[in-house]
Design a protein around this motif. Sequence first.
Motif, PDB file in Angstrom:
ATOM      1  N   ARG A  92       0.892  -1.186   0.058  1.00  0.00           N
ATOM      2  CA  ARG A  92      -0.247   0.038   0.205  1.00  0.00           C
ATOM      3  C   ARG A  92       0.897   1.151   0.058  1.00  0.00           C
ATOM      4  N   CYS A  93       0.606   2.126  -0.902  1.00  0.00           N
ATOM      5  CA  CYS A  93       0.943   3.711  -0.728  1.00  0.00           C
ATOM      6  C   CYS A  93       0.213   4.488  -1.377  1.00  0.00           C
ATOM      7  N   ARG A  94       0.697   5.614  -1.890  1.00  0.00           N
ATOM      8  CA  ARG A  94      -0.095   6.747  -2.658  1.00  0.00           C
ATOM      9  C   ARG A  94       0.709   7.343  -3.799  1.00  0.00           C
ATOM     10  N   LEU A 155       5.408   7.569  -6.018  1.00  0.00           N
ATOM     11  CA  LEU A 155       4.775   6.850  -4.948  1.00  0.00           C
ATOM     12  C   LEU A 155       5.255   7.261  -3.605  1.00  0.00           C
ATOM     13  N   ASP A 157       5.048   6.302   0.604  1.00  0.00           N
ATOM     14  CA  ASP A 157       4.753   5.633   1.649  1.00  0.00           C
ATOM     15  C   ASP A 157       4.721   6.259   2.919  1.00  0.00           C
ATOM     16  N   THR A 158       6.270   6.066   3.475  1.00  0.00           N
ATOM     17  CA  THR A 158       6.560   6.789   4.626  1.00  0.00           C
ATOM     18  C   THR A 158       6.747   8.292   4.566  1.00  0.00           C
ATOM     19  N   SER A 177      -2.627  -0.130  -3.886  1.00  0.00           N
ATOM     20  CA  SER A 177      -2.228  -1.293  -3.279  1.00  0.00           C
ATOM     21  C   SER A 177      -2.421  -2.300  -4.660  1.00  0.00           C
TER      22      SER A 177
END
Length: 209
Positions: A92-94, A155, A157-158, A177
């Motif tokens: 999962r990420c954006r 992308l 994530d953190t 995802s």
Amino acid sequence: MLTLAVSKGRIYEDALPLLAEAGIVPTIDPDKSRKLILPTNHIDIRLLVIRATDVPTYVEYGAADMGIAGKDVLAEYGDEGLYEPIDLGIARCRLMTAARRDYVPSGQRLRVATKYVKLAQRYFAGQGVQSEIIKLYGSMELAPLVGLADVIVDLVDTGNTLKANGLEAREEIMAISSRLVVNKAAMKTKHQVVSDFLRRMEQIVAARV
Ligand SMILES: Nc1ncnc2c1ncn2[C@@H]1O[C@H](COP(=O)(O)OP(=O)(O)OP(=O)(O)O)[C@@H](O)[C@H]1O
Ligand SMILES: O=P(O)(O)OC[C@H]1O[C@H](OP(=O)(O)OP(=O)(O)O)[C@H](O)[C@@H]1O
């Protein structure tokens, strides 16, 4: 024979426990072998280990019956040729726009560096923003630092990669995802084995939430 295409690295690592729950275990570790076709404990199930962006191609053309790929890759590829029955909820990420912390839009044509050319074009057109897209194959975070682009589409994530390079996330384009994708012909010709596999994966994913 059932053939599943996966990419090495993140997706493979996250998919392994799901496959194990379905009773499918590769008998070769791709990190310790140069083999691209991995046999499993099932004589009639094998894995193809390929680049993430190649997964939709193998599945659309039927070289693999199924595959696991990020929504980013599928959306950029154009997912009309594929059946996409299950969101596996892994990796999962954006997908986001990002820029230098001090960047202020000037109203001029926006220079955008990304490997997601189609998604970026569609996003900025939808926002009514004139953009020039510069195709890159990785390390997009570098582009705004050396004047190659005003913003990137990548992308997140953190957020650590952006932070380490003095960039900040600006707008979210889509949540990402990994999805299970199936070749449309295999849905018919291998109906029983494919639908059994899908049902099992659906149960496993549902039990995780
Ligand atoms: N930081 C991240 N956190 C969570 N998921 C990610 C992250 N980066 C990528 N992903 C997801 O995992 C997928 C595969 O990414 P991965 O980094 O393994 O390959 P890649 O670098 O995109 O491909 P390649 O190395 O073949 O060019 C991406 O398409 C995306 O859906
Ligand atoms: O927000 P973060 O947690 O820092 O993750 C974001 C980073 O992850 C991905 O790169 P990846 O680690 O896959 O490297 P690669 O694309 O160069 O293989 C993505 O392209 C970002 O650079």
